[in-house]
Design a protein around this motif. Sequence first.
Motif, PDB file in Angstrom:
ATOM      1  N   LYS A   1       0.801  -1.215   0.000  1.00  0.00           N
ATOM      2  CA  LYS A   1       0.000   0.000   0.000  1.00  0.00           C
ATOM      3  C   LYS A   1       0.838   1.271   0.000  1.00  0.00           C
ATOM      4  CE  LYS A   1      -3.969  -2.151   2.265  1.00  0.00           C
ATOM      5  NZ  LYS A   1      -4.908  -2.104   3.413  1.00  0.00           N
ATOM      6  N   ASN A   2       2.127   1.168  -0.131  1.00  0.00           N
ATOM      7  CA  ASN A   2       3.002   2.332  -0.095  1.00  0.00           C
ATOM      8  C   ASN A   2       3.089   3.019  -1.453  1.00  0.00           C
ATOM      9  OD1 ASN A   2       4.160   2.632   2.672  1.00  0.00           O
ATOM     10  ND2 ASN A   2       4.694   0.498   2.291  1.00  0.00           N
ATOM     11  N   SER A   3       1.933   3.494  -1.921  1.00  0.00           N
ATOM     12  CA  SER A   3       1.855   4.194  -3.215  1.00  0.00           C
ATOM     13  C   SER A   3       2.377   3.333  -4.358  1.00  0.00           C
ATOM     14  CB  SER A   3       2.607   5.530  -3.152  1.00  0.00           C
ATOM     15  OG  SER A   3       1.988   6.400  -2.226  1.00  0.00           O
ATOM     16  N   GLY A   4       2.300   2.031  -4.201  1.00  0.00           N
ATOM     17  CA  GLY A   4       2.707   1.127  -5.266  1.00  0.00           C
ATOM     18  C   GLY A   4       4.138   0.654  -5.183  1.00  0.00           C
ATOM     19  N   PHE A   5       4.979   1.280  -4.354  1.00  0.00           N
ATOM     20  CA  PHE A   5       6.381   0.885  -4.248  1.00  0.00           C
ATOM     21  C   PHE A   5       6.483  -0.448  -3.511  1.00  0.00           C
ATOM     22  CE2 PHE A   5       6.611   5.547  -4.492  1.00  0.00           C
ATOM     23  CZ  PHE A   5       7.429   5.676  -5.600  1.00  0.00           C
ATOM     24  N   THR A   6       7.177  -1.395  -4.123  1.00  0.00           N
ATOM     25  CA  THR A   6       7.315  -2.714  -3.520  1.00  0.00           C
ATOM     26  C   THR A   6       8.746  -3.059  -3.130  1.00  0.00           C
ATOM     27  OG1 THR A   6       7.457  -3.670  -5.746  1.00  0.00           O
ATOM     28  CG2 THR A   6       5.295  -3.687  -4.670  1.00  0.00           C
ATOM     29  N   ARG A   7       9.721  -2.591  -3.899  1.00  0.00           N
ATOM     30  CA  ARG A   7      11.130  -2.876  -3.568  1.00  0.00           C
ATOM     31  C   ARG A   7      12.004  -1.719  -4.007  1.00  0.00           C
ATOM     32  NH1 ARG A   7      12.797  -8.190  -6.404  1.00  0.00           N
ATOM     33  NH2 ARG A   7      14.847  -7.262  -6.222  1.00  0.00           N
ATOM     34  N   ILE A   8      12.925  -1.344  -3.136  1.00  0.00           N
ATOM     35  CA  ILE A   8      13.944  -0.355  -3.468  1.00  0.00           C
ATOM     36  C   ILE A   8      15.272  -0.937  -3.009  1.00  0.00           C
ATOM     37  CG2 ILE A   8      14.742   2.015  -3.182  1.00  0.00           C
ATOM     38  CD1 ILE A   8      11.860   2.716  -2.342  1.00  0.00           C
ATOM     39  N   GLU A   9      16.217  -1.053  -3.951  1.00  0.00           N
ATOM     40  CA  GLU A   9      17.493  -1.679  -3.639  1.00  0.00           C
ATOM     41  C   GLU A   9      18.644  -0.895  -4.244  1.00  0.00           C
ATOM     42  OE1 GLU A   9      17.706  -6.031  -4.206  1.00  0.00           O
ATOM     43  OE2 GLU A   9      15.673  -5.866  -4.971  1.00  0.00           O
ATOM     44  N   THR A  10      19.823  -1.151  -3.724  1.00  0.00           N
ATOM     45  CA  THR A  10      21.045  -0.736  -4.397  1.00  0.00           C
ATOM     46  C   THR A  10      21.742  -2.004  -4.876  1.00  0.00           C
ATOM     47  OG1 THR A  10      21.299   1.224  -3.001  1.00  0.00           O
ATOM     48  CG2 THR A  10      23.237   0.468  -4.202  1.00  0.00           C
ATOM     49  N   LEU A  11      21.861  -2.142  -6.181  1.00  0.00           N
ATOM     50  CA  LEU A  11      22.431  -3.344  -6.765  1.00  0.00           C
ATOM     51  C   LEU A  11      23.946  -3.227  -6.899  1.00  0.00           C
ATOM     52  CD1 LEU A  11      19.819  -3.803  -9.646  1.00  0.00           C
ATOM     53  CD2 LEU A  11      19.736  -4.766  -7.337  1.00  0.00           C
ATOM     54  N   GLU A  12      24.572  -4.321  -7.240  1.00  0.00           N
ATOM     55  CA  GLU A  12      26.014  -4.319  -7.493  1.00  0.00           C
ATOM     56  C   GLU A  12      26.352  -3.244  -8.511  1.00  0.00           C
ATOM     57  OE1 GLU A  12      27.233  -8.175  -8.696  1.00  0.00           O
ATOM     58  OE2 GLU A  12      26.741  -9.132  -6.793  1.00  0.00           O
ATOM     59  N   GLY A  13      27.462  -2.567  -8.272  1.00  0.00           N
ATOM     60  CA  GLY A  13      27.849  -1.493  -9.163  1.00  0.00           C
ATOM     61  C   GLY A  13      27.222  -0.168  -8.792  1.00  0.00           C
ATOM     62  N   ASN A  14      26.589  -0.110  -7.603  1.00  0.00           N
ATOM     63  CA  ASN A  14      25.922   1.107  -7.126  1.00  0.00           C
ATOM     64  C   ASN A  14      24.833   1.559  -8.092  1.00  0.00           C
ATOM     65  OD1 ASN A  14      25.509   3.206  -5.256  1.00  0.00           O
ATOM     66  ND2 ASN A  14      26.833   4.598  -6.401  1.00  0.00           N
ATOM     67  N   VAL A  15      23.979   0.599  -8.468  1.00  0.00           N
ATOM     68  CA  VAL A  15      22.847   0.870  -9.358  1.00  0.00           C
ATOM     69  C   VAL A  15      21.567   0.875  -8.540  1.00  0.00           C
ATOM     70  CG1 VAL A  15      21.513   0.027 -11.332  1.00  0.00           C
ATOM     71  CG2 VAL A  15      24.013  -0.153 -11.345  1.00  0.00           C
ATOM     72  N   GLY A  16      20.837   1.974  -8.569  1.00  0.00           N
ATOM     73  CA  GLY A  16      19.583   2.080  -7.847  1.00  0.00           C
ATOM     74  C   GLY A  16      18.468   1.342  -8.570  1.00  0.00           C
ATOM     75  N   TYR A  17      17.605   0.698  -7.813  1.00  0.00           N
ATOM     76  CA  TYR A  17      16.521  -0.108  -8.386  1.00  0.00           C
ATOM     77  C   TYR A  17      15.223   0.172  -7.638  1.00  0.00           C
ATOM     78  CZ  TYR A  17      13.656  -4.294  -9.243  1.00  0.00           C
ATOM     79  OH  TYR A  17      12.631  -5.149  -9.543  1.00  0.00           O
ATOM     80  N   ILE A  18      14.184   0.569  -8.379  1.00  0.00           N
ATOM     81  CA  ILE A  18      12.865   0.800  -7.800  1.00  0.00           C
ATOM     82  C   ILE A  18      11.837  -0.037  -8.552  1.00  0.00           C
ATOM     83  CG2 ILE A  18      11.003   2.472  -7.435  1.00  0.00           C
ATOM     84  CD1 ILE A  18      13.047   4.612  -6.982  1.00  0.00           C
ATOM     85  N   ASN A  19      11.109  -0.863  -7.816  1.00  0.00           N
ATOM     86  CA  ASN A  19      10.042  -1.683  -8.385  1.00  0.00           C
ATOM     87  C   ASN A  19       8.722  -1.190  -7.814  1.00  0.00           C
ATOM     88  OD1 ASN A  19       8.043  -3.818  -8.613  1.00  0.00           O
ATOM     89  ND2 ASN A  19       9.711  -5.186  -9.181  1.00  0.00           N
ATOM     90  N   PHE A  20       7.773  -0.857  -8.676  1.00  0.00           N
ATOM     91  CA  PHE A  20       6.456  -0.456  -8.180  1.00  0.00           C
ATOM     92  C   PHE A  20       5.379  -0.916  -9.151  1.00  0.00           C
ATOM     93  CE2 PHE A  20       8.400   2.849 -10.570  1.00  0.00           C
ATOM     94  CZ  PHE A  20       7.447   3.694 -11.110  1.00  0.00           C
ATOM     95  N   TRP A  21       4.224  -1.287  -8.583  1.00  0.00           N
ATOM     96  CA  TRP A  21       3.178  -1.948  -9.364  1.00  0.00           C
ATOM     97  C   TRP A  21       2.088  -1.005  -9.845  1.00  0.00           C
ATOM     98  CZ3 TRP A  21      -1.540  -1.174  -7.229  1.00  0.00           C
ATOM     99  CH2 TRP A  21      -1.607  -0.961  -5.855  1.00  0.00           C
ATOM    100  N   GLY A  22       2.106   0.270  -9.413  1.00  0.00           N
ATOM    101  CA  GLY A  22       1.071   1.193  -9.849  1.00  0.00           C
ATOM    102  C   GLY A  22       1.458   2.630  -9.574  1.00  0.00           C
ATOM    103  N   PHE A  23       0.747   3.566 -10.214  1.00  0.00           N
ATOM    104  CA  PHE A  23       0.978   4.994 -10.021  1.00  0.00           C
ATOM    105  C   PHE A  23      -0.131   5.557  -9.126  1.00  0.00           C
ATOM    106  CE2 PHE A  23       3.701   4.208 -13.542  1.00  0.00           C
ATOM    107  CZ  PHE A  23       4.653   5.229 -13.563  1.00  0.00           C
ATOM    108  N   ASP A  24       0.229   5.916  -7.917  1.00  0.00           N
ATOM    109  CA  ASP A  24      -0.724   6.446  -6.953  1.00  0.00           C
ATOM    110  C   ASP A  24      -1.112   7.883  -7.319  1.00  0.00           C
ATOM    111  OD1 ASP A  24      -2.293   6.651  -4.710  1.00  0.00           O
ATOM    112  OD2 ASP A  24      -0.625   6.691  -3.274  1.00  0.00           O
ATOM    113  N   GLN A  25      -2.211   8.377  -6.748  1.00  0.00           N
ATOM    114  CA  GLN A  25      -2.541   9.787  -6.886  1.00  0.00           C
ATOM    115  C   GLN A  25      -1.507  10.620  -6.139  1.00  0.00           C
ATOM    116  OE1 GLN A  25      -6.549  10.236  -5.424  1.00  0.00           O
ATOM    117  NE2 GLN A  25      -7.454   9.543  -7.347  1.00  0.00           N
ATOM    118  N   VAL A  26      -1.224  11.806  -6.665  1.00  0.00           N
ATOM    119  CA  VAL A  26      -0.257  12.681  -6.012  1.00  0.00           C
ATOM    120  C   VAL A  26      -0.948  13.461  -4.901  1.00  0.00           C
ATOM    121  CG1 VAL A  26       1.311  14.631  -6.311  1.00  0.00           C
ATOM    122  CG2 VAL A  26       1.167  12.869  -8.083  1.00  0.00           C
ATOM    123  N   ASN A  27      -0.523  13.232  -3.676  1.00  0.00           N
ATOM    124  CA  ASN A  27      -1.015  13.957  -2.514  1.00  0.00           C
ATOM    125  C   ASN A  27       0.136  14.065  -1.517  1.00  0.00           C
ATOM    126  OD1 ASN A  27      -0.911  11.396  -1.173  1.00  0.00           O
ATOM    127  ND2 ASN A  27      -2.964  10.933  -1.969  1.00  0.00           N
TER     128      ASN A  27
END
Length: 245
Positions: free
Chosen positions: A23-49
Motif C-alpha cells: 500500500k506504499n503508493s505502489g512501491f514494492t522494492r527499493i534496492e542498491t544493486l552491485e555497481g551502485n545501481v539504484g533499483y525501484i520496483n512499483f506496481w502502480g501509479f498512486d494519486q499525487v497527494n
Amino acid sequence: MVCPKCLSQPTKTRKLVHQTGPKNSGFTRIETLEGNVGYINFWGFDQVNDASRKRVEAAMALIENTNASIFDLRSNGGGDSNMGRLMSSYLFEEPTHLNSIYWKATDSTTEFWIFEKINGKRMADTPVCILTSEDTFSAAESFAYYLKHLKRAAIIGETTKGGANTWQLFQLDNTFGVVIPIAKAINPITKNHWEGTGVQPDIKSCRESRLIRLIDYHFNKYNYLRSILKKIKEIKEQLKPLEPN
C-alpha cells in the motif's frame, strides 16, 4: 537484440536498502544493486497527494547518489499519470514538456510538464533504464514512452500493452455499457502515442531475465549507444556553420 541464456543465472544484490508494503503508493522494492545501481520496483501509479509525495521523496532519496537508476515497470498496470510527472521531475534539471492530452469534447489540449519544485536532488545526469513487459499499461506506458523519446531512458524488456487514450464508460441500461475514448495522448516529440502498438523497447529481453545479468549485459550497450549519440550531436553542431542559408 535478445538477452543471452546466461541471463537466467542467479541474481545477487549488494545491499537491500528498503522494502515496502503493497500500500506504499505502489512501491514494492527499493534496492542498491552491485555497481551502485539504484533499483525501484512499483506496481502502480498512486494519486499525487501529501502522503504519496513523501513516499516518492523517500524512494528517490535512496537512489540519488547511485551511478545509474532502474525503474521496474514489468508488473505496473498504471494509475495516475501525475505520479509519473512527479518522479520524472527528479530526472531533469530544466523545465521539460513530457506529454499532452487532447480533449475532443472541448477541442482543447492539456500539456504536462515536470514539476517546478520538488523536495530532493535532481538526478539529471544519472543514466536511467526502464524495464517493461506485456503487462506494463496506461500511465506506466506513458512514463516509459516520454522518457524514451526525450532520450532520458533506455527501455529494456517486452513491448507494452498499448493503452494510451483516456476513455469513459457510458451505461446503456442496467446490464450493458459501452467504453468510448474521450481524449488522446499526444507526445510533443513524436506527435503520436502508443495506443494499440505499445511502447517498443530499445533492447528486447524476456521478462524472466535475472536482473543483475540483464543490467550487466544491456546497460553497457546503452552507455555505448549513448556515447555514439553524443558524438553524432557534436558533429552536427560542428557542421551547422557550413549549412547553406
